[in-house]
Write an enzyme that holds these catalytic residues in place. Structure first.
Site, PDB file in Angstrom:
ATOM      1  N   HIS A 141       0.982  -1.038   0.116  1.00 22.58           N
ATOM      2  CA  HIS A 141      -0.030   0.046  -0.199  1.00 22.58           C
ATOM      3  C   HIS A 141       0.959   1.202   0.068  1.00 22.58           C
ATOM      4  CE1 HIS A 141       1.026  -0.062   4.264  1.00 22.58           C
ATOM      5  NE2 HIS A 141       0.741   1.268   4.267  1.00 22.58           N
TER       6      HIS A 141
HETATM    7  C1  UD1 Z   1      -1.990   5.475   6.085  1.00 26.43           C
HETATM    8  C2  UD1 Z   1      -0.812   5.955   6.730  1.00 26.43           C
HETATM    9  C3  UD1 Z   1       0.580   4.394   6.612  1.00 26.43           C
HETATM   10  C4  UD1 Z   1      -0.352   3.489   7.056  1.00 26.43           C
HETATM   11  C5  UD1 Z   1      -1.531   2.952   6.449  1.00 26.43           C
HETATM   12  C6  UD1 Z   1      -2.386   1.729   6.905  1.00 26.43           C
HETATM   13  C7  UD1 Z   1      -0.188   8.091   6.396  1.00 26.43           C
HETATM   14  C8  UD1 Z   1       0.583   9.166   5.975  1.00 26.43           C
HETATM   15  N1  UD1 Z   1      -0.283   6.890   5.842  1.00 26.43           N
HETATM   16  O1  UD1 Z   1      -1.772   5.238   4.490  1.00 26.43           O
HETATM   17  O2  UD1 Z   1       1.314   5.011   7.275  1.00 26.43           O
HETATM   18  O3  UD1 Z   1       0.504   2.455   6.874  1.00 26.43           O
HETATM   19  O4  UD1 Z   1      -2.401   4.056   6.522  1.00 26.43           O
HETATM   20  O5  UD1 Z   1      -3.304   1.661   6.161  1.00 26.43           O
HETATM   21  O6  UD1 Z   1      -0.764   8.386   7.486  1.00 26.43           O
HETATM   22  N2  UD1 Z   1      -9.228   4.802   2.099  1.00 26.43           N
HETATM   23  C9  UD1 Z   1     -10.569   4.172   2.242  1.00 26.43           C
HETATM   24  N3  UD1 Z   1     -11.009   3.799   3.222  1.00 26.43           N
HETATM   25  C10 UD1 Z   1     -10.357   3.861   4.453  1.00 26.43           C
HETATM   26  C11 UD1 Z   1      -9.101   4.525   4.418  1.00 26.43           C
HETATM   27  C12 UD1 Z   1      -8.556   5.070   3.109  1.00 26.43           C
HETATM   28  O7  UD1 Z   1     -11.186   3.958   1.086  1.00 26.43           O
HETATM   29  O8  UD1 Z   1     -10.758   3.643   5.524  1.00 26.43           O
HETATM   30  C13 UD1 Z   1      -8.589   5.439   0.916  1.00 26.43           C
HETATM   31  C14 UD1 Z   1      -8.720   6.763   0.586  1.00 26.43           C
HETATM   32  O9  UD1 Z   1      -9.171   6.923  -0.723  1.00 26.43           O
HETATM   33  C15 UD1 Z   1      -7.375   7.503   0.761  1.00 26.43           C
HETATM   34  C16 UD1 Z   1      -6.366   6.167   0.688  1.00 26.43           C
HETATM   35  O10 UD1 Z   1      -7.235   5.025   0.740  1.00 26.43           O
HETATM   36  O11 UD1 Z   1      -7.513   8.584  -0.261  1.00 26.43           O
HETATM   37  C17 UD1 Z   1      -5.422   6.391   1.404  1.00 26.43           C
HETATM   38  O12 UD1 Z   1      -5.740   6.726   2.636  1.00 26.43           O
HETATM   39  P1  UD1 Z   1      -4.663   7.483   3.665  1.00 26.43           P
HETATM   40  O13 UD1 Z   1      -5.283   7.394   5.102  1.00 26.43           O
HETATM   41  O14 UD1 Z   1      -4.555   8.872   3.008  1.00 26.43           O
HETATM   42  O15 UD1 Z   1      -3.425   6.701   3.636  1.00 26.43           O
HETATM   43  P2  UD1 Z   1      -2.878   5.194   3.710  1.00 26.43           P
HETATM   44  O16 UD1 Z   1      -2.529   4.998   2.353  1.00 26.43           O
HETATM   45  O17 UD1 Z   1      -3.994   4.365   4.263  1.00 26.43           O
END
Ligand code: UD1
Length: 363
Positions: free
Chosen positions: A201
């Protein structure tokens, strides 16, 4: 004494759960749990609360997704009034996600004492958003709880006052130790042994589409030798929709939705090999003695390489291919490391944290 915990993203929950539990046995401690809403899907959040036995958050800031600046700013704006209203004696933040650094900044501006759980980890790669979050959070913290000696060394090198640093061990392993028996009862019945378990991821892997395509083609080719199970993070799922997935359709690469904690631990424990870019999984496989191939050039958890089962394969797909083949041919045995071989990864890190905080506040 009032302690406020901030959690927001999936890897926070298994770190905060044991600390909440360890503090709850001290009658003088009152606790507030704030969820920023960084992760909001039930599969990324609610199911973890249930399985880890965490209390419902007292407050959910509901920030959701956005660019890094948007997400960090939204958490800061929403958290400030909560902090002003609740006025805790300590705020505890966990790991390296955007929720952690955002809350740390708000605490430092309002002069509220801040403790960082999982302090001192460094990949020395500032292109990773998490590395910037770690550096800033540690500079702002009044108490820094490290999982291993390299964490202490990094903090001292960066000029952190040694009296603030406490090496307590690994709280994530506390959750693992407590829930392994329950996890063993949750092994998904339809997964054929042996198999490799994959998670990806990190932006460096999944936002670079040509590279992600190459990686998936390699995994699809490997799956003809060893079946592959791949629970897909929402971020990765979005990117996969932009790729040509014909190779995968005809392979033994099985894409799943994100799994709950217990099912995922069960899959890790019985995997022949784990291929990942996660930080926490490098630690869990070290504890479990399962070979781990990390698809990154660096790690903020070097102890998993020196004392554990972890191997960095970077962007070398031939290295990845031959390491998996080695496992298939029986060359890389499981249990290369024994549980608890990393000092203080013993299931009691959270108790040590609770004692330090309570003792400090009694002064
Ligand atoms: C975040 C953390 C990362 C961690 C990871 C574990 C930061 C900078 N990154 O990355 O360190 O290893 O979480 O999961 O904080 N999304 C959904 N549903 C959710 C959550 C996210 O659909 O419940 C999608 C959203 O479209 C979002 C994308 O996933 O834009 C990324 O989510 P985000 O929390 O921004 O970063 P992660 O890649 O999950």
């Amino acid at each position: 004494m009032h302690i406020l915990h901030i959690v927001g993203a999936r890897p926070n929950f298994m770190k905060a759960a044991p600390v909440l539990q360890a503090l709850s046995v001290h009658p003088q401690v009152r606790q507030t749990l704030v969820h920023t809403g960084q992760h909001y899907d039930s599969a990324m959040s609610d199911v973890f609360f249930q399985q880890l036995g965490m209390p419902e958050p007292d407050c959910n800031l509901g920030v959701g997704s956005g660019s890094h600046a948007q997400q960090t700013a939204a958490i800061m704006q929403a958290f400030e009034p909560v902090l002003l209203e609740r006025r805790p004696d300590w705020v505890l933040v966990y790991g390296d996600v955007n929720s952690t650094v955002a809350a740390a900044l708000v605490c430092s501006k309002l002069g509220v004492p801040l403790a960082h759980v999982e302090a001192g980890l460094r990949s020395r790669d500032r292109t990773m958003p998490e590395e910037v979050n770690r550096l800033l959070t540690d500079q702002l913290s009044d108490l820094l709880f490290t999982p291993s000696a390299d964490g202490d060394e990094n903090l001292i090198r960066e000029g952190i006052e040694p009296s603030k640093i406490h090496r307590v061990g690994n709280v994530m392993i506390d959750s693992l130790v407590r829930l392994l028996p329950a996890a063993d009862r949750c092994f998904p019945g339809d997964i054929p042994l042996p198999y490799a378990l994959v998670t990806l991821h990190r932006p460096s892997n999944v936002d670079d589409l040509p590279w992600l395509q190459e990686l998936l083609t390699t995994l699809a080719a490997l799956s003809t030798q060893l079946s592959i199970v791949f629970p897909v993070h929402p971020r990765t799922r979005q990117r996969l929709q932009q790729l040509a997935l014909a190779d995968i359709a005809n392979s033994h690469l099985r894409l799943l939705d994100p799994l709950p904690y217990l099912e995922f631990i069960a899959l890790q424990r019985r995997a022949a090999v784990v291929i990942t870019d996660s930080g926490g999984i490098q630690e869990e496989t070290t504890f479990l003695g399962v070979p781990c191939l990390t698809v990154r050039e660096n790690t903020e958890r070097p102890i998993t390489v020196t004392l554990g089962t972890n191997q960095l394969v970077g962007r070398d797909l031939r290295k990845l291919f031959s390491a998996v083949q080695n496992v298939v041919n029986g060359g890389s045995s499981r249990a290369a490391t024994n549980p608890c071989c990393v000092p203080l990864w013993d299931g009691h890190a959270a108790e040590r944290i609770a004692q330090i905080i309570v003792r400090r506040s009694a002064r």
